[in-house]
Design an enzyme around this catalytic site. Structure first.
Site, PDB file in Angstrom:
ATOM      1  N   GLU A  28       0.830  -1.208   0.000  1.00 53.81           N
ATOM      2  CA  GLU A  28       0.000   0.000   0.000  1.00 53.81           C
ATOM      3  C   GLU A  28       0.861   1.254   0.000  1.00 53.81           C
ATOM      4  O   GLU A  28       0.572   2.226  -0.705  1.00 53.81           O
ATOM      5  CB  GLU A  28      -0.926  -0.002   1.224  1.00 53.81           C
ATOM      6  N   CYS A 183     -11.582   1.646 -15.860  1.00 54.73           N
ATOM      7  CA  CYS A 183     -11.888   3.082 -15.728  1.00 54.73           C
ATOM      8  C   CYS A 183     -10.597   3.873 -15.579  1.00 54.73           C
ATOM      9  O   CYS A 183     -10.356   4.559 -14.582  1.00 54.73           O
ATOM     10  CB  CYS A 183     -12.813   3.300 -14.526  1.00 54.73           C
ATOM     11  N   CYS A 190     -14.910   1.684 -21.543  1.00 53.91           N
ATOM     12  CA  CYS A 190     -16.290   1.772 -21.058  1.00 53.91           C
ATOM     13  C   CYS A 190     -17.157   0.608 -21.552  1.00 53.91           C
ATOM     14  O   CYS A 190     -18.066   0.166 -20.840  1.00 53.91           O
ATOM     15  CB  CYS A 190     -16.910   3.106 -21.486  1.00 53.91           C
ATOM     16  N   CYS A 193     -17.044  -2.192 -19.083  1.00 58.35           N
ATOM     17  CA  CYS A 193     -17.305  -1.843 -17.682  1.00 58.35           C
ATOM     18  C   CYS A 193     -18.579  -2.529 -17.184  1.00 58.35           C
ATOM     19  O   CYS A 193     -19.623  -2.460 -17.846  1.00 58.35           O
ATOM     20  CB  CYS A 193     -17.437  -0.332 -17.537  1.00 58.35           C
ATOM     21  N   CYS A 199     -23.404   4.754 -15.108  1.00 59.29           N
ATOM     22  CA  CYS A 199     -22.324   5.747 -15.038  1.00 59.29           C
ATOM     23  C   CYS A 199     -22.800   7.097 -15.553  1.00 59.29           C
ATOM     24  O   CYS A 199     -23.103   7.250 -16.748  1.00 59.29           O
ATOM     25  CB  CYS A 199     -21.120   5.260 -15.836  1.00 59.29           C
TER      26      CYS A 199
END
Length: 337
Positions: A28, A183, A190, A193, A199
Site C-alpha cells: 500500500e 476506468c 467503457c 465496464c 455511469c
C-alpha cells in the site's frame, strides 16, 4: 462488481492472496503515487532484504533508503521505517487490528489503514485511493478536483454507503481493479465496464472531463549547484538532512550561493580540486517546484581526509547500492560510467 472481479480482476500480484499485514502495508505504501509495474521489483527486492516487520525495524534507516532509491517520494521510506519501529515498541511487534489505531502510526492515512484492516482483519471499511476516486467520480458525476477537502468528504461518504455487508475486502479490491484496468485516466474501456449503464459520466458524455483535473498553478523554479569531487576510485557524497528533499539520502555536496567552488571545497572538505568542468544542467520536477541542477566536476589531488559523519568518500563500485536520489544517480551514471 464482485462477480466481475472474480472473472476479470487481478488475483496474482505479489501482495495478493495473503493476510499478512506487513506485506499488505508495504504494498500500500509503495503503490502511493506509483504504478504497479514499477512497484513489483522494488517490493520483491525489499522483502528479500527485510522479510519481516522485525527485520525492517532493526535495520539502519540508510539501508531502507538504499532499497527505496529510485522509487521516489522518499518520506514514504522514512515513515515506513519509523512505523515498523513504532509497531515493535508500542504494539509488541504485532500490527493493530482496528483501522483507527493503524491510522495513528507514522505515514499511514485513513485509506491505507482501512485497506490493512479490511484485507487482513476482515473489517468493513471503505478505501479511497486514486483508482476508487476516479470510479466514484465518474459513476456519480462528482464535480470538482477529488483532492479538495469538500469533494473528498463527499467521496468518502459514497464509499462508506456503497460497502456491502459482506466481502468488503473483495469489494474494495474490485473497485481498485476496475479503476486500474477499465476506468483508466485516459482511454477507459467503457464497453467492458460492469457498471457502465449507471455511469453518469458516460450517460452525459463527460468521461474525459471527470474527475476534474487539479487546478493549475505556476510551478516555481529553483537553481542549485552541486560539486562532484572525484579521485581515482571514489566520489564525495553528503548525507541529506532527514527533512526536506531527498531526506536521509546521499547526494553530491551543495555549493552555497555566491561561494567559490575551489575555496569551499578546500575549507569544507579539506581537499584540493583540480580544474572544474561544468556538466550539462539537469532539470528535475518535484510535486511543488522544478529544480535546475548545475554540477561542477573536479578531480581531487592529495590524500583524502577523514570527515564528519555526514560526508563520505564512496567507492565508484559501491554507487549501485548507495541510497541516491534518481537525479543524482543519473548525473553520476552519465559522468562516471
Amino acid at each position: 462488481m464482485i462477480i466481475w472481479h472474480r472473472d476479470h480482476g487481478r488475483h496474482d500480484l505479489p501482495w495478493q492472496n495473503t493476510q499478512d499485514p506487513y506485506r499488505v502495508w508495504l504494498s500500500e505504501i509503495m503503490l502511493q503515487q506509483t504504478q504497479v509495474a514499477t512497484v513489483i521489483p522494488y517490493y520483491e527486492k525489499f522483502l528479500a532484504r527485510f522479510p519481516t516487520l522485525k527485520a525492517l525495524a532493526a535495520a539502519p534507516v540508510e539501508a531502507v533508503m538504499g532499497l527505496w532509491s529510485g522509487l521516489g517520494y522518499y518520506a514514504r521510506a522514512r515513515n515506513l521505517h519509523a512505523c515498523a519501529q513504532a509497531i515493535m515498541h508500542q504494539h509488541g511487534g504485532m500490527f493493530p487490528h482496528d483501522a483507527e489505531t493503524i491510522a495513528q502510526l507514522p505515514g499511514i492515512g485513513r485509506s491505507t489503514a482501512n485497506s490493512i484492516a479490511a484485507f487482513c482483519f476482515g473489517a468493513r471499511k471503505p478505501i479511497l485511493d486514486g483508482n476508487v476516486k476516479r470510479v466514484l467520480t465518474r459513476q456519480f458525476g462528482i464535480e470538482g478536483f477529488p483532492g479538495q477537502t469538500a469533494v473528498e468528504k463527499k467521496l468518502w461518504a459514497l464509499a462508506e454507503a456503497l460497502l456491502p455487508k459482506k466481502n468488503a475486502g473483495i469489494y474494495n479490491q474490485a473497485q481498485m481493479d476496475l479503476g486500474s484496468l477499465i476506468c483508466t485516466r485516459s482511454k477507459p474501456l467503457c464497453d467492458k465496464c460492469p457498471v457502465d449503464v449507471t455511469c453518469v459520466a458516460r450517460q452525459r458524455n463527460r468521461v474525459a472531463e471527470l474527475p476534474a483535473k487539479k487546478p493549475k498553478r505556476a510551478i516555481p523554479e529553483r537553481d542549485v549547484t552541486l560539486l562532484m569531487l572525484v579521485n581515482d576510485s571514489s566520489v564525495l557524497l553528503e548525507l541529506r538532512p532527514s527533512s526536506g528533499i531527498w531526506g536521509g539520502l546521499l547526494s553530491l555536496p551543495e555549493l552555497p550561493p555566491d561561494a567559490d567552488a575551489g575555496d569551499y571545497a578546500k575549507s569544507r572538505f579539506g581537499c584540493r580540486p583540480g580544474k572544474w568542468l561544468e556538466l550539462p544542467v539537469l532539470t528535475h520536477t518535484f510535486t511543488h517546484f522544478r529544480l535546475r541542477i548545475s554540477t561542477l566536476r573536479a578531480e581531487v589531488e592529495g590524500e583524502l581526509r577523514a570527515m564528519e559523519n555526514a560526508q563520505r568518500w564512496i567507492g565508484l563500485d559501491e554507487l549501485a547500492e548507495a541510497p541516491l536520489p534518481a537525479p543524482i544517480r543519473a548525473i553520476l551514471s552519465k559522468d562516471l560510467s
